[in-house]
Design an enzyme around this catalytic site. Sequence first.
Site, PDB file in Angstrom:
ATOM      1  CE  LYS A  54      28.767  51.313  37.888  1.00 40.40           C
ATOM      2  NZ  LYS A  54      30.164  51.694  37.627  1.00 40.40           N
ATOM      3  CG  ASN A  55      30.136  50.335  33.861  1.00 40.52           C
ATOM      4  OD1 ASN A  55      30.118  51.003  34.894  1.00 40.52           O
ATOM      5  ND2 ASN A  55      30.514  49.067  33.826  1.00 40.52           N
ATOM      6  NE  ARG A 128      39.655  52.171  38.147  1.00 42.81           N
ATOM      7  CZ  ARG A 128      40.967  52.336  38.229  1.00 42.81           C
ATOM      8  NH1 ARG A 128      41.536  52.470  39.389  1.00 42.81           N
ATOM      9  NH2 ARG A 128      41.703  52.355  37.147  1.00 42.81           N
ATOM     10  CG  ASP A 152      39.253  49.247  42.720  1.00 38.92           C
ATOM     11  OD1 ASP A 152      39.896  48.206  42.489  1.00 38.92           O
ATOM     12  OD2 ASP A 152      38.512  49.785  41.886  1.00 38.92           O
ATOM     13  CG  ASP A 340      31.264  44.639  36.096  1.00 38.14           C
ATOM     14  OD1 ASP A 340      32.425  44.389  35.745  1.00 38.14           O
ATOM     15  OD2 ASP A 340      30.898  45.780  36.419  1.00 38.14           O
TER      16      ASP A 340
END
Length: 453
Positions: A54-55, A128, A152, A340
Site C-alpha cells: 500500500k505505502n 493523509r 489522526d 506499523d
Amino acid sequence: MCARNFTPKFSRNFTRSCRVPARSICQPYLIRMSRYLVQKSGPLDGEVHISGAKNSALKLMAACLLAEGTHTLRNVPDIADVTLMSGVLEAIGLSITRKQEDHTTTLVIERGPDVQPEAPYELVEKMRASTAVLGPLLATVGEARVAMPGGDDFGARPIDMHLAGLEALGASFELSHGDIFGTTDGLVGAEIALDYPSVGATENLLMAAVLASGSTTIINAAREPEIADLASFLNRMGATVVGAGTSRIDIVGVPELRAVEHTVVPDRLEVGTFLAALGIAGGELTLHNTRPDHLEMLVDRLGAMGLRISPEGDSLWAMSRSRPRATDVATLPYPGLATDFLPLLVAVLCFADGTSYATENVFAGRFGYVGEFARMGAGIRVEDHHLVIDGVESLSGAPVRAPDIRAGAALVVAGLGAEGITEVRDGYHIDRGYERLEEKLRAIGAPVERVDD
Ligand code: UD1
C-alpha cells in the site's frame, strides 16, 4: 537548508474555489462501514499470496502526475486507500482503469495535458497519503492546492518538513481556510537536510526534485524499501536518482519524464500480519511474493519470540509450535523495526510467557489500541512511550474498535487466540490497507468473517 519548523503564511486574499464540487468528486469514495468477526483458531496451515505494498502503490500513483501518457502499475493492492487515491487523481483530471490479472490488480493511469491541481479536503481527510500529490503538482504545473491534513490516531502528524523542503526548492506556500496553496515559478535543485528521516517528506521532495533544474541532495533521507521502489519507478520514467534506500539521495533534474510500466514492491506489513497470526495460533505457513531482504528486523524479533522463519527465494516459510517467548521490541526508521509492525507484535506478546517491553520511537501518540487489548483481558499498560505487557495464556473475545489500519489487523489476529467471539468494529480502517484479509486468513484455517454494515 534545514527542513524543519515550517510556519505557513496566512493569506487574507486567498479563498477556496474548488472548481469541481467536492461532493460530486467524493461521493463514490465514501467509506463503507464493516466489522470483522473472529473466533479462536487452531493451528494455521497453508500458503498466502502477499499483495503489493500500500505505502508504495499510493506514492507511485501520485508519481504518475509527473509525465503525460499512459502509465501501468502492476501488483497494486485492491484496497480502499487505492480507491481513495484514485479519487484524488481523478479529481485532478487523470483517468484510471482497474484490471484484474492473475489474482493481482493492474492500474492503467492516463495523464493528459490538462490537470486541475487540487486535492479536496473530503478525500485528504480520509487518507493523509494524498499529500503526496504536492511535490508532483508543483513540479509539473507550478501550483498545488491540497487540504492540510489534520491529526489522526497516531497524533498530530505535521507536514512541516514536506513544506520546508519544497520551499528550499523554490515553492511558496500559504495556508487559507484549511488548504495549503503552493506556487512556484520553477523549482531549482538544492541541498536539503531533513531533521528526521520522514518517509512522506523524502517522497514528496524526490518527486519534486526529479523535474527541478539542477541538482538536489536529500540528506538524512528515509531509507524505507518503498522509497527505493519509488526511485526505481522514477528512474524508469527517465529521472536521474542515485542513492534511494540510503540516507543520502542525489537527484539531477531532467526537463521531462515519460509514462512507463512498473510492478509494485511486495507489502512487508502484510507479511508481518500473517506472521503475527502464526505466532498466536501456531502452525506452518508459506508466504509467496515477499522480499525477505526487507524483513530482517521483523524476522529477528519474531525469531526471539520462538518462531522459525526461513526465506526460500521470494517466499518465506514460517512455523510456530509453542507459546511465544517474552521479548522486548522497539520501533525505529528503516532498517529498524517499522512502527506499523508494533501493534501486530504487541498482539503476539499479549500471549507470551512473561513480561515484554514494547517501545514506540516514531509516532509518540500511537497507542490508541491499548485500551482495546485491555478489553480482551490483555495485561498491558502504557508507561510514557513504552508498553509493559504481561503475557497471558488466552484472551477473552469482546467487541473492540479498530483505531487505525495496523492496530485493527492486530485486534483481528489477537482474536485468533481469544475464547469466544471478537468483534472488531470500524473495520473500514482494516479495509483501507488489506486486500481480502478475511479470505486470506480463512484459506489458512483461521475462522474470520467480514461483515458489511
Ligand atoms: C509513512 C507510512 C506509515 C508509516 C510511517 C513511518 C505511508 C502512506 N504511511 O507515514 O504507514 O507508519 O511512514 O514508517 O507511507 N513528521 C514531522 N513533520 C513532517 C513529517 C513527519 O514531524 O513534515 C514526523 C511524524 O509526525 C512522525 C515521524 O516524523 O513522528 C515519521 O513520519 P513519516 O516518516 O513522515 O511518516 P508518514 O510518511 O506520514
